[in-house]
Design a protein around this motif. Structure first.
Motif, PDB file in Angstrom:
ATOM      1  N   ALA A  60       0.820  -1.219   0.000  1.00  0.00           N
ATOM      2  CA  ALA A  60       0.000   0.000   0.000  1.00  0.00           C
ATOM      3  C   ALA A  60       0.845   1.257   0.000  1.00  0.00           C
ATOM      4  N   ASP A  61       1.881   1.293   0.844  1.00  0.00           N
ATOM      5  CA  ASP A  61       2.678   2.514   1.004  1.00  0.00           C
ATOM      6  C   ASP A  61       3.607   2.775  -0.166  1.00  0.00           C
ATOM      7  N   MET A  62       4.112   1.709  -0.771  1.00  0.00           N
ATOM      8  CA  MET A  62       5.088   1.873  -1.845  1.00  0.00           C
ATOM      9  C   MET A  62       4.489   1.666  -3.238  1.00  0.00           C
ATOM     10  N   GLY A  63       3.183   1.360  -3.286  1.00  0.00           N
ATOM     11  CA  GLY A  63       2.546   1.156  -4.582  1.00  0.00           C
ATOM     12  C   GLY A  63       3.079  -0.058  -5.319  1.00  0.00           C
ATOM     13  N   VAL A  64       3.415  -1.098  -4.549  1.00  0.00           N
ATOM     14  CA  VAL A  64       4.037  -2.295  -5.116  1.00  0.00           C
ATOM     15  C   VAL A  64       2.994  -3.388  -5.291  1.00  0.00           C
ATOM     16  N   SER A  65       3.147  -4.194  -6.320  1.00  0.00           N
ATOM     17  CA  SER A  65       2.278  -5.346  -6.520  1.00  0.00           C
ATOM     18  C   SER A  65       2.412  -6.309  -5.338  1.00  0.00           C
ATOM     19  N   LYS A  66       1.306  -6.586  -4.674  1.00  0.00           N
ATOM     20  CA  LYS A  66       1.316  -7.514  -3.537  1.00  0.00           C
ATOM     21  C   LYS A  66       1.711  -8.911  -3.994  1.00  0.00           C
ATOM     22  N   ARG A  67       1.239  -9.295  -5.153  1.00  0.00           N
ATOM     23  CA  ARG A  67       1.557 -10.627  -5.688  1.00  0.00           C
ATOM     24  C   ARG A  67       3.053 -10.761  -5.945  1.00  0.00           C
ATOM     25  N   ALA A 103      -5.969   0.530 -13.641  1.00  0.00           N
ATOM     26  CA  ALA A 103      -5.152   0.506 -12.432  1.00  0.00           C
ATOM     27  C   ALA A 103      -5.699   1.439 -11.358  1.00  0.00           C
ATOM     28  N   GLY A 104      -6.354   2.518 -11.739  1.00  0.00           N
ATOM     29  CA  GLY A 104      -6.908   3.432 -10.753  1.00  0.00           C
ATOM     30  C   GLY A 104      -6.154   4.740 -10.703  1.00  0.00           C
ATOM     31  N   ILE A 105      -6.186   5.387  -9.552  1.00  0.00           N
ATOM     32  CA  ILE A 105      -5.574   6.710  -9.364  1.00  0.00           C
ATOM     33  C   ILE A 105      -4.073   6.543  -9.146  1.00  0.00           C
ATOM     34  N   PRO A 106      -3.235   7.278  -9.883  1.00  0.00           N
ATOM     35  CA  PRO A 106      -1.783   7.107  -9.751  1.00  0.00           C
ATOM     36  C   PRO A 106      -1.251   7.594  -8.415  1.00  0.00           C
ATOM     37  N   ILE A 107      -0.294   6.850  -7.873  1.00  0.00           N
ATOM     38  CA  ILE A 107       0.391   7.217  -6.636  1.00  0.00           C
ATOM     39  C   ILE A 107       1.771   7.734  -7.011  1.00  0.00           C
ATOM     40  N   TYR A 108       2.101   8.951  -6.577  1.00  0.00           N
ATOM     41  CA  TYR A 108       3.390   9.552  -6.905  1.00  0.00           C
ATOM     42  C   TYR A 108       4.337   9.501  -5.710  1.00  0.00           C
ATOM     43  N   ASP A 109       5.602   9.294  -5.987  1.00  0.00           N
ATOM     44  CA  ASP A 109       6.634   9.313  -4.951  1.00  0.00           C
ATOM     45  C   ASP A 109       7.000  10.767  -4.665  1.00  0.00           C
ATOM     46  N   ILE A 110       6.045  11.478  -4.095  1.00  0.00           N
ATOM     47  CA  ILE A 110       6.203  12.913  -3.828  1.00  0.00           C
ATOM     48  C   ILE A 110       5.730  13.200  -2.412  1.00  0.00           C
ATOM     49  N   ILE A 128       5.692   7.974 -10.816  1.00  0.00           N
ATOM     50  CA  ILE A 128       4.554   7.134 -10.463  1.00  0.00           C
ATOM     51  C   ILE A 128       5.071   5.809  -9.927  1.00  0.00           C
ATOM     52  N   ILE A 129       4.635   5.438  -8.715  1.00  0.00           N
ATOM     53  CA  ILE A 129       5.113   4.198  -8.096  1.00  0.00           C
ATOM     54  C   ILE A 129       4.003   3.160  -7.959  1.00  0.00           C
ATOM     55  N   GLY A 130       2.821   3.454  -8.423  1.00  0.00           N
ATOM     56  CA  GLY A 130       1.718   2.502  -8.330  1.00  0.00           C
ATOM     57  C   GLY A 130       0.396   3.207  -8.531  1.00  0.00           C
ATOM     58  N   SER A 131      -0.680   2.539  -8.133  1.00  0.00           N
ATOM     59  CA  SER A 131      -2.009   3.113  -8.295  1.00  0.00           C
ATOM     60  C   SER A 131      -2.947   2.473  -7.283  1.00  0.00           C
ATOM     61  N   MET A 132      -4.123   3.086  -7.137  1.00  0.00           N
ATOM     62  CA  MET A 132      -5.116   2.581  -6.188  1.00  0.00           C
ATOM     63  C   MET A 132      -6.500   2.903  -6.716  1.00  0.00           C
ATOM     64  N   ASN A 133      -7.423   1.965  -6.524  1.00  0.00           N
ATOM     65  CA  ASN A 133      -8.805   2.193  -6.911  1.00  0.00           C
ATOM     66  C   ASN A 133      -9.568   2.823  -5.757  1.00  0.00           C
ATOM     67  N   LEU A 134     -10.073   4.030  -5.973  1.00  0.00           N
ATOM     68  CA  LEU A 134     -10.884   4.746  -4.984  1.00  0.00           C
ATOM     69  C   LEU A 134     -12.147   5.214  -5.697  1.00  0.00           C
ATOM     70  N   PRO A 135     -13.174   4.372  -5.730  1.00  0.00           N
ATOM     71  CA  PRO A 135     -14.368   4.653  -6.550  1.00  0.00           C
ATOM     72  C   PRO A 135     -15.026   5.993  -6.270  1.00  0.00           C
ATOM     73  N   SER A 136     -14.987   6.472  -5.029  1.00  0.00           N
ATOM     74  CA  SER A 136     -15.697   7.706  -4.694  1.00  0.00           C
ATOM     75  C   SER A 136     -14.865   8.964  -4.913  1.00  0.00           C
ATOM     76  N   SER A 138     -12.557  11.580  -7.312  1.00  0.00           N
ATOM     77  CA  SER A 138     -12.515  12.077  -8.685  1.00  0.00           C
ATOM     78  C   SER A 138     -11.384  11.437  -9.484  1.00  0.00           C
ATOM     79  N   ARG A 139     -11.662  11.131 -10.751  1.00  0.00           N
ATOM     80  CA  ARG A 139     -10.681  10.476 -11.621  1.00  0.00           C
ATOM     81  C   ARG A 139      -9.512  11.393 -11.988  1.00  0.00           C
ATOM     82  N   ASP A 140      -9.649  12.697 -11.768  1.00  0.00           N
ATOM     83  CA  ASP A 140      -8.537  13.588 -12.071  1.00  0.00           C
ATOM     84  C   ASP A 140      -7.704  13.895 -10.827  1.00  0.00           C
ATOM     85  N   SER A 141      -7.855  13.074  -9.794  1.00  0.00           N
ATOM     86  CA  SER A 141      -7.049  13.220  -8.585  1.00  0.00           C
ATOM     87  C   SER A 141      -5.730  12.467  -8.725  1.00  0.00           C
ATOM     88  N   VAL A 142      -4.808  12.759  -7.831  1.00  0.00           N
ATOM     89  CA  VAL A 142      -3.557  12.013  -7.721  1.00  0.00           C
ATOM     90  C   VAL A 142      -3.316  11.737  -6.239  1.00  0.00           C
TER      91      VAL A 142
END
Length: 235
Positions: A60-67, A103-110, A128-136, A138-142
């Motif tokens: 979650a914190d590093m935007g890494v594939s859990k698998r 993939a969802g909303i991009p997660i930046y190493d910032i 960009i280090i990963g992404s997350m799905n947050l349905p509620s 806005s799609r233009d968020s980061v």
């Protein structure tokens, strides 16, 4: 999650790969995760087992594939098809996000509270280090990181927030949390109405910090915090 000794060593090796890729020491990596550095060392050296909680936190914190982290399968990071040096202008942030339709909303190493450069200039594909799905949300968020304790207990040190750029800095939802970009620094604060219409009050959640009074014309950029991603590891 029960891993064999060989699997534990393999996961530890992938964690070391992440530290090297991010240019972080064990202590810095542990601080990012909000865990004790001595315990992280024990996980890496086999003196403590790698738990599902630790894997979930790193993912979650590093935007890494859990698998990938748990098994070595898959890729560590998903990447959009962009040139690494591509810079995204404020009005083009939404186009960048559209490169992540599944993939969802991009997660930046910032770290949103570090530095003075306008944030939109830092939203480059190579950060960009990963992404997350947050349905509620806005799609233009980061999604970016927040370090420091000024917004505790609402935002933990090292947690992440989903933010969306506000085109008109005079259009403010009073009392909401914003990332406020000033000439000398960036702040994450509650923004409150001031008696002077040309000014605003910036207020921390942590009562040890005093209010700040800032003129509206000093605000170079404003981002609404749409979601707070506080994660507490249990391991």
């Amino acid at each position: 999650m029960n891993l064999t000794v060989e699997q534990q060593e393999a996961v530890a090796g992938r964690i070391r790969f992440l530290m090297k890729r991010q240019g972080l020491s064990q202590a810095e990596f542990a601080r990012r995760l909000g865990i004790d550095a001595a315990n992280l060392s024990k996980h890496l050296n086999g003196r403590l087992p790698v738990t599902s909680g630790l894997i979930n936190r790193i993912s979650a914190d590093m935007g890494v594939s859990k698998r990938w982290l748990a098994t070595g399968e898959d890729l560590p990071f998903a990447r959009p098809v962009h040139a690494a040096s591509m810079e995204i202008e404020p009005e083009a942030v939404e186009e960048s996000v559209q490169a992540w339709p599944e993939a969802g909303i991009p997660i930046y190493d910032i770290d949103v509270t570090a530095g003075t450069l306008e944030l939109s200039r830092q939203f480059t594909a190579d950060r960009i280090i990963g992404s997350m799905n947050l349905p509620s949300v806005s799609r233009d968020s980061v999604i970016v990181r927040v370090n420091g304790d000024s917004m505790m207990p609402e935002i933990f040190d090292g947690s992440y927030v989903a933010i969306r750029r506000v085109a008109d800095p005079t259009c403010i939802f009073w009392g909401q949390i914003y990332v406020v970009v000033l000439e000398d620094y960036r702040l994450v604060k509650h923004v409150h109405r001031h008696a002077d219409r040309d000014m605003v009050i910036l207020r921390s959640a942590n009562t040890r910090y005093d209010d700040m009074e800032v003129r509206l014309d000093r605000i170079l950029g404003l981002y609404l915090v749409e979601a707070i991603l506080n994660i507490k590891i249990q391991c």
